[in-house]
Design a protein around this motif. Structure first.
Motif, PDB file in Angstrom:
ATOM      1  N   HIS A  21      66.534   1.971 -52.156  1.00 56.50           N
ATOM      2  CA  HIS A  21      67.069   2.213 -53.486  1.00 56.50           C
ATOM      3  C   HIS A  21      65.963   2.713 -54.434  1.00 56.50           C
ATOM      4  N   THR A  22      64.838   2.003 -54.461  1.00 55.08           N
ATOM      5  CA  THR A  22      63.724   2.400 -55.329  1.00 55.08           C
ATOM      6  C   THR A  22      63.203   3.781 -54.948  1.00 55.08           C
ATOM      7  N   GLU A  77      75.907  -4.375 -62.115  1.00 56.57           N
ATOM      8  CA  GLU A  77      76.934  -5.011 -61.286  1.00 56.57           C
ATOM      9  C   GLU A  77      76.576  -6.458 -60.980  1.00 56.57           C
ATOM     10  N   GLU A 109      72.883   0.828 -62.589  1.00 56.59           N
ATOM     11  CA  GLU A 109      74.173   0.348 -62.097  1.00 56.59           C
ATOM     12  C   GLU A 109      74.114  -0.896 -61.201  1.00 56.59           C
ATOM     13  N   ALA A 110      73.230  -0.870 -60.223  1.00 59.29           N
ATOM     14  CA  ALA A 110      73.189  -1.987 -59.268  1.00 59.29           C
ATOM     15  C   ALA A 110      72.887  -3.292 -59.995  1.00 59.29           C
ATOM     16  N   ASN A 134      73.957   8.621 -55.031  1.00 57.83           N
ATOM     17  CA  ASN A 134      73.941   8.276 -56.451  1.00 57.83           C
ATOM     18  C   ASN A 134      72.802   8.931 -57.208  1.00 57.83           C
ATOM     19  N   PHE A 151      61.917  -3.445 -64.443  1.00 57.61           N
ATOM     20  CA  PHE A 151      62.248  -2.585 -63.304  1.00 57.61           C
ATOM     21  C   PHE A 151      63.757  -2.607 -63.029  1.00 57.61           C
ATOM     22  N   ILE A 193      66.871   0.415 -62.995  1.00 60.20           N
ATOM     23  CA  ILE A 193      67.669   0.932 -61.874  1.00 60.20           C
ATOM     24  C   ILE A 193      69.150   1.029 -62.226  1.00 60.20           C
ATOM     25  N   PHE A 204      59.226  -4.370 -55.065  1.00 60.21           N
ATOM     26  CA  PHE A 204      60.295  -3.382 -55.213  1.00 60.21           C
ATOM     27  C   PHE A 204      60.026  -2.288 -56.224  1.00 60.21           C
ATOM     28  N   GLU A 205      58.937  -2.399 -56.966  1.00 64.61           N
ATOM     29  CA  GLU A 205      58.672  -1.362 -57.957  1.00 64.61           C
ATOM     30  C   GLU A 205      57.989  -0.167 -57.295  1.00 64.61           C
ATOM     31  N   PRO A 206      58.111   1.006 -57.923  1.00 63.15           N
ATOM     32  CA  PRO A 206      57.499   2.198 -57.328  1.00 63.15           C
ATOM     33  C   PRO A 206      56.024   1.979 -56.987  1.00 63.15           C
ATOM     34  N   LYS A 266      65.737   6.365 -56.095  1.00 67.21           N
ATOM     35  CA  LYS A 266      65.862   6.348 -57.553  1.00 67.21           C
ATOM     36  C   LYS A 266      64.682   7.064 -58.204  1.00 67.21           C
ATOM     37  N   HIS A 267      63.491   6.811 -57.697  1.00 67.62           N
ATOM     38  CA  HIS A 267      62.297   7.380 -58.322  1.00 67.62           C
ATOM     39  C   HIS A 267      61.753   8.604 -57.589  1.00 67.62           C
ATOM     40  N   CYS A 327      71.728  -8.253 -52.771  1.00 67.63           N
ATOM     41  CA  CYS A 327      70.372  -8.451 -52.262  1.00 67.63           C
ATOM     42  C   CYS A 327      69.322  -8.438 -53.353  1.00 67.63           C
ATOM     43  N   SER A 387      75.153  -0.323 -52.689  1.00 68.36           N
ATOM     44  CA  SER A 387      74.141   0.459 -53.399  1.00 68.36           C
ATOM     45  C   SER A 387      72.804   0.399 -52.666  1.00 68.36           C
ATOM     46  N   GLU A 388      72.671  -0.532 -51.713  1.00 68.68           N
ATOM     47  CA  GLU A 388      71.443  -0.589 -50.921  1.00 68.68           C
ATOM     48  C   GLU A 388      71.515   0.293 -49.680  1.00 68.68           C
TER      49      GLU A 388
END
Ligand code: SF4
Lengths: 385, 93
Positions: A45-46, B78, B74-75, A364, B68, B72, A226-228, A49-50, B2, A355-356
């Motif tokens: 996801h990250t 939710e 939407e996720a 997305n 952070f 992001i 989880f951050e960039p 997204k980035h 998650c 979304s994962e």
């Protein structure tokens, strides 16, 4: 170039990110390609997204792993769950992510339209509350997820037992990450150079279960946040190990992940659950010792014990290439139905639902997709016929 | 599901030491803290998965994680919407 700029512009730690990217580039041996798998869907996801991939040097490719729990539930288990939901006096409860996952016989949403009582919950403890408030109903919790959610299910069962609640049970679909990584390492399809290890799973299991990957397979693994910047730093740490001819487990996310994990959580899991001999993963097939079921002592809370579960196997739709995506062999945009027949509204495969999931994350954040698709056709590296 | 989301402990429930009222992005809900060894008190930050705290974190980490997660979109929205619906251990009703 432009993509990288966009990322840098948006990101508050742009200077640090730029510095890291330069150090990453310095560590790459000329003429060598590197493939790292990020196991966890949160990382995927990250990354999308980035636009992190566009930020890394071209020699470094990130491939997405199987760490999206919704994505790996096979069709047959969805059908089984719907069958349970359609039994008399049953209320099925489930995380929201599960509602649109297609089985052979539609999704939970479709079953709801046919009259089944299926309710979304935030926590298994909410399912417990529903059981408490509906003593004349049989409430089942559709338990899914890796070791991040398994302790919650376990604690909820223990709570149900303490309360003497007789109308609550769990349809257990918990899976474990280590056998999946091992299956990928043993699969002939893919050559990997290292792993970005899952952050939140590791808060529970700690870092030692990954040691065989470094020891027996000679691949570095770095547990990452989880951050960039976390992900860039982990890529840097893996590359540094490779440059120094080391393969070890390192913990980039030690500010959250203790090396030994969460012992209480592990204890809750092992008290109530045991390893299954095998379990089917969507797209990956049967993997030995890769899932959990309720122990015999907790049969009173085990929907598979209390109800007859059909246990049918349903083949994935022909068009579906989720297995390849989950193993990192295909990129989402290389699947033939990506974005056409398969979208988050009408998912064919599970990777498009959560979304994962790699496909949903990619869809997305489609601002990158056009460039990617072009690139994939111009440079068919990794693409399969 | 998650996503690990950070929350700040507001109060440990006096009759249920395994439960705490926790503030997550302005939403206050009961969260189970029974999996943590630490002695927790109001003002402590925890990382929450589906209603359970899995680790204690420091405030800097919590703020960085929140910034952070908000980025992001939407996720995270939710997840917070799901949390809003949660009524863990509201014994009846
Ligand atoms: S586009 Fe759809 S069918 Fe293809 S791999 Fe992704 S989720 Fe599966």
């Amino acid at each position: 170039m432009t993509l990288a700029m966009r990322f840098v512009d948006e990101y508050r730690d742009a200077d640090k990110a730029r510095a890291l990217a330069a150090r990453i580039a310095d560590l790459c041996e000329p003429g060598r390609d590197y493939k790292f798998m990020e196991v966890c869907g949160g990382h995927t996801h990250t990354i999308y997204k980035h636009g992190l991939e566009d930020y890394l040097p071209e020699a470094v490719t990130l491939v997405h792993g199987p760490g999206c729990p919704v994505c790996v539930i096979p069709m047959g288990r969805v059908d089984d769950a719907i069958h349970l939901a359609e039994q008399p006096d049953v209320i099925m409860t489930s995380f929201g992510d599960m509602m649109r996952v297609p089985g052979g016989n539609g999704s939970f949403f479709d079953a709801t339209a046919r009259g089944a009582d299926i309710r979304m919950v935030y926590s298994p403890l909410d399912a417990l509350r529903i059981a408490r408030n509906n003593p004349d109903k049989r409430v089942i919790f559709m338990a899914i997820g890796f070791e991040t959610t398994a302790p919650s299910t376990a604690m909820t069962v223990l709570r149900a037992q303490a309360e003497g609640l007789a109308n609550f049970s769990v349809f257990c679909n918990h899976v474990t990450i280590i056998p999946a990584i091992k299956a990928i390492l043993d699969s002939p399809d893919l050559r990997l150079d290292g792993f970005i290890g899952p952050g939140h799973v590791s808060t529970v299991i700690g870092c030692t279960p990954y040691e065989f990957i470094a020891r027996d397979y000679g691949k570095p693994l770095v547990v990452a946040g989880f951050e960039p910047l976390d992900i860039l730093q982990s890529v840097y740490m893996i590359l540094r190990q490779l440059a120094e001819n080391r393969s070890e487990v390192e913990n980039q996310y030690s500010r959250v992940v203790p090396w030994e994990g969460n012992l209480k959580a592990i204890e809750a899991i092992t008290t109530t659950m045991e390893t299954r001999a095998y379990f089917e993963w969507r797209g990956l097939g049967f993997i030995s010792h890769s899932a959990l079921r309720m122990r015999e002592g907790y049969a009173a809370y085990d929907a598979e014990h209390l109800f007859a579960v059909p246990g049918g196997r349903v083949a994935d739709p022909k068009a579906c290439q989720c297995g390849e995506v989950l193993k990192g062999v295909l990129k989402p945009w290389e699947c033939k139905v990506f974005g056409t027949a398969c979208t988050p509204e009408t998912p064919i495969g599970t990777c498009m639902v959560s979304s994962e999931g790699a496909c949903a994350a990619y869809y997305n954040f489609g601002r990158f997709s056009r460039e990617r698709v072009k690139e994939a056709t111009v440079r068919p590296q990794g693409a399969r016929p | 599901m998650c996503l690990g989301i950070p929350g700040e402990i507001v109060e440990i429930l006096p009759d249920r030491p395994d439960l705490a009222t926790v503030d997550v992005s302005g939403v206050r809900r009961a969260i189970n803290i029974g999996l943590l060894e630490d002695d927790l008190e109001p003002g402590d930050w925890i990382l929450i998965h589906v209603g359970f705290a899995l680790s204690k974190i420091d405030e800097d980490e919590a703020r960085a994680a929140l910034a952070f997660l908000e980025s992001i979109g939407e996720a995270y929205d939710e997840e917070i919407a799901a949390l809003r619906e949660s009524m863990i251990e509201a014994e009846k009703g």
